[in-house]
Design a protein around this motif. Structure first.
Motif, PDB file in Angstrom:
ATOM      1  N   UNK A 102       0.786  -1.044  -0.147  1.00 32.57           N
ATOM      2  CA  UNK A 102       0.018  -0.142  -0.130  1.00 32.57           C
ATOM      3  C   UNK A 102       0.866   1.222  -0.192  1.00 32.57           C
ATOM      4  N   UNK A 103       1.882   1.246   0.699  1.00 40.64           N
ATOM      5  CA  UNK A 103       2.715   2.396   0.856  1.00 40.64           C
ATOM      6  C   UNK A 103       3.584   2.805  -0.432  1.00 40.64           C
ATOM      7  N   UNK A 104       3.380   1.904  -1.549  1.00 43.65           N
ATOM      8  CA  UNK A 104       4.339   1.937  -2.614  1.00 43.65           C
ATOM      9  C   UNK A 104       3.212   2.894  -3.531  1.00 43.65           C
ATOM     10  N   UNK A 105       1.908   2.933  -3.394  1.00 46.91           N
ATOM     11  CA  UNK A 105       1.137   3.388  -4.336  1.00 46.91           C
ATOM     12  C   UNK A 105       0.601   4.757  -3.785  1.00 46.91           C
ATOM     13  N   UNK A 106       1.396   5.861  -4.027  1.00 50.64           N
ATOM     14  CA  UNK A 106       0.854   7.193  -3.541  1.00 50.64           C
ATOM     15  C   UNK A 106      -0.378   7.496  -4.242  1.00 50.64           C
ATOM     16  N   UNK A 107      -0.732   7.208  -5.706  1.00 46.27           N
ATOM     17  CA  UNK A 107      -2.063   7.805  -6.263  1.00 46.27           C
ATOM     18  C   UNK A 107      -3.066   6.913  -6.329  1.00 46.27           C
ATOM     19  N   UNK A 108      -3.154   6.075  -5.526  1.00 49.75           N
ATOM     20  CA  UNK A 108      -4.252   5.009  -5.411  1.00 49.75           C
ATOM     21  C   UNK A 108      -5.198   5.121  -4.226  1.00 49.75           C
ATOM     22  N   UNK A 109      -6.439   5.167  -4.604  1.00 53.15           N
ATOM     23  CA  UNK A 109      -7.538   5.280  -3.662  1.00 53.15           C
ATOM     24  C   UNK A 109      -7.571   3.995  -2.740  1.00 53.15           C
ATOM     25  N   UNK A 184     -26.493   1.249  11.745  1.00 55.44           N
ATOM     26  CA  UNK A 184     -26.426   2.226  12.766  1.00 55.44           C
ATOM     27  C   UNK A 184     -25.026   2.944  13.160  1.00 55.44           C
ATOM     28  N   UNK A 185     -24.431   3.460  11.768  1.00 48.48           N
ATOM     29  CA  UNK A 185     -23.328   4.047  11.797  1.00 48.48           C
ATOM     30  C   UNK A 185     -23.397   5.324  11.117  1.00 48.48           C
ATOM     31  N   UNK A 186     -22.359   6.314  11.296  1.00 48.26           N
ATOM     32  CA  UNK A 186     -22.487   7.516  10.342  1.00 48.26           C
ATOM     33  C   UNK A 186     -21.170   8.426  10.386  1.00 48.26           C
ATOM     34  N   UNK A 187     -20.096   7.860  11.041  1.00 48.30           N
ATOM     35  CA  UNK A 187     -18.970   8.257  10.855  1.00 48.30           C
ATOM     36  C   UNK A 187     -18.067   7.674  10.028  1.00 48.30           C
ATOM     37  N   UNK A 188     -17.489   8.444   8.932  1.00 55.07           N
ATOM     38  CA  UNK A 188     -16.485   7.628   7.922  1.00 55.07           C
ATOM     39  C   UNK A 188     -15.471   8.386   7.457  1.00 55.07           C
ATOM     40  N   UNK A 189     -14.496   7.681   7.123  1.00 51.88           N
ATOM     41  CA  UNK A 189     -13.347   8.386   6.517  1.00 51.88           C
ATOM     42  C   UNK A 189     -13.655   8.318   4.963  1.00 51.88           C
ATOM     43  N   UNK A 190     -13.774   8.997   4.033  1.00 55.19           N
ATOM     44  CA  UNK A 190     -14.015   9.229   2.969  1.00 55.19           C
ATOM     45  C   UNK A 190     -12.780   9.207   1.908  1.00 55.19           C
ATOM     46  N   UNK A 191     -12.574   8.256   1.207  1.00 54.08           N
ATOM     47  CA  UNK A 191     -11.450   8.157   0.320  1.00 54.08           C
ATOM     48  C   UNK A 191     -11.730   8.461  -1.172  1.00 54.08           C
ATOM     49  N   UNK A 192     -11.227   9.344  -1.854  1.00 55.29           N
ATOM     50  CA  UNK A 192     -11.336   9.733  -3.145  1.00 55.29           C
ATOM     51  C   UNK A 192     -10.299  10.413  -3.428  1.00 55.29           C
ATOM     52  N   UNK A 193     -10.042  10.800  -4.935  1.00 53.10           N
ATOM     53  CA  UNK A 193      -9.138  11.858  -5.436  1.00 53.10           C
ATOM     54  C   UNK A 193      -9.233  13.228  -4.972  1.00 53.10           C
ATOM     55  N   UNK A 213     -12.229  13.706   5.278  1.00 49.69           N
ATOM     56  CA  UNK A 213     -11.668  13.429   4.006  1.00 49.69           C
ATOM     57  C   UNK A 213     -10.409  13.042   3.851  1.00 49.69           C
ATOM     58  N   UNK A 214     -10.177  11.771   3.165  1.00 50.00           N
ATOM     59  CA  UNK A 214      -8.924  11.067   3.025  1.00 50.00           C
ATOM     60  C   UNK A 214      -8.554  11.366   1.615  1.00 50.00           C
ATOM     61  N   UNK A 215      -7.996  12.291   1.141  1.00 44.95           N
ATOM     62  CA  UNK A 215      -7.902  12.831  -0.347  1.00 44.95           C
ATOM     63  C   UNK A 215      -6.510  12.070  -0.735  1.00 44.95           C
ATOM     64  N   UNK A 216      -6.689  11.492  -2.034  1.00 42.04           N
ATOM     65  CA  UNK A 216      -5.776  11.032  -2.708  1.00 42.04           C
ATOM     66  C   UNK A 216      -5.181  11.626  -3.863  1.00 42.04           C
ATOM     67  N   UNK A 217      -3.804  12.124  -3.973  1.00 38.16           N
ATOM     68  CA  UNK A 217      -3.261  13.243  -4.872  1.00 38.16           C
ATOM     69  C   UNK A 217      -3.363  12.283  -6.366  1.00 38.16           C
ATOM     70  N   UNK A 218      -3.189  13.080  -7.241  1.00 36.12           N
ATOM     71  CA  UNK A 218      -3.126  12.573  -8.764  1.00 36.12           C
ATOM     72  C   UNK A 218      -1.990  13.401  -9.494  1.00 36.12           C
ATOM     73  N   UNK A 219      -0.982  13.242  -8.746  1.00 34.28           N
ATOM     74  CA  UNK A 219       0.159  13.982  -9.324  1.00 34.28           C
ATOM     75  C   UNK A 219       0.863  13.579 -10.589  1.00 34.28           C
ATOM     76  N   UNK A 220       1.239  14.576 -11.480  1.00 37.82           N
ATOM     77  CA  UNK A 220       1.778  14.184 -12.744  1.00 37.82           C
ATOM     78  C   UNK A 220       3.265  14.599 -12.671  1.00 37.82           C
TER      79      UNK A 220
END
Length: 256
Positions: A102-109, A184-193, A213-220
């Motif tokens: 997982x730590x090798x994939x910086x741009x992967x959701x 019966x849950x409502x607290x989430x960590x949301x992962x997207x770009x 928010x757990x944002x994932x960069x899409x760096x070029x």
């Protein structure tokens, strides 16, 4: 605003689409013998797409959207009821690597979701992606493909919940809210770009979901002068995605 008007608005955010419309206007002006207006409109049409095909211009534009939610370290995230990973395509080239981590994939959701789960930020991972990419001749919904891929990153099937009905961000939020309500849950960590995060957060919060928010960069990565300044189809596509997110966010705010 009707669905058709929304689709038209979002479609025009792609620079070549707007340029084409301006060219049609220029031709109409030419027929009406408004030569100066036709020439100015045609030049504007060509310049608009040319500008956003320049990689540095594209990166600047995307940065205006992405800066709202910069990447965060998984260890700094709060604990939540679930980690929600939104689908973003079914191509995972890294699946062919023999020892992918997982730590090798910086741009992967999926990698970001796996890292959060491995850091024990939440007990389950909800994979949200519907069947528009499935159907005959495919391997099923996007969520199922995500499940196969994230298993390679150390998340077991027992920790996964699949949301397979969504076709857009609004669906992602609506159907995830239903899953959370049953649990019966409502607290989430949301992962997207990072680019998609502003619109996704608006949609999820409108459904009553307490999302972090757990944002994932899409760096070029651009090293040479040519990579930075030479116009390219890739840069034009990336610009189009940024404009689409801006337009989509505006539509969400109007509707809400």
């Amino acid at each position: 605003m009707s669905q058709s008007l929304q689709k038209l608005f979002v479609g025009l955010t792609y620079p070549p689409a707007l340029s084409l419309c301006l060219i049609v206007v220029a031709l109409a002006l030419l027929v009406l013998r408004r030569r100066r207006g036709a020439a100015a409109t045609f030049v504007a049409a060509m310049a608009w797409s040319a500008l956003w095909s320049i990689p540095m211009a594209s990166d600047w534009l995307r940065g205006r959207v992405e800066q709202r939610y910069p990447p965060v370290d998984e260890a700094a995230l709060p604990r939540a009821d679930a980690i929600v990973v939104l689908g973003g395509g079914m191509r995972y080239g890294w699946l062919d690597r023999p020892d992918v981590r997982p730590e090798d994939l910086e741009n992967s959701r999926l990698a970001a979701g796996a890292r959060a789960w491995l850091a024990e930020r939440a007990p389950i991972v909800i994979l949200s992606g519907g069947g528009e990419n499935g159907g005959e001749g495919s391997d099923g919904s996007e969520a199922r493909m995500m499940a196969i891929a994230i298993a390679r990153l150390g998340v077991p099937p027992s920790a996964l919940v699949l949301e397979e009905r969504s076709h857009n961000t609004r669906d992602n939020a609506r159907y995830t809210a239903q899953i959370l309500e049953r649990r019966q849950s409502r607290h989430v960590l949301l992962v997207t770009s990072s680019l998609h995060m502003p619109r996704a957060m608006e949609q999820f919060r409108s459904e009553g979901i307490d999302a972090v928010a757990v944002p994932v960069p899409e760096r070029a990565r651009r090293v040479t002068w040519k990579q930075r300044w030479f116009p390219s189809r890739s840069a034009l596509w990336r610009s189009g995605r940024a404009f689409k997110e801006m337009g989509g966010l505006l539509m969400v705010r109007i509707q809400n």
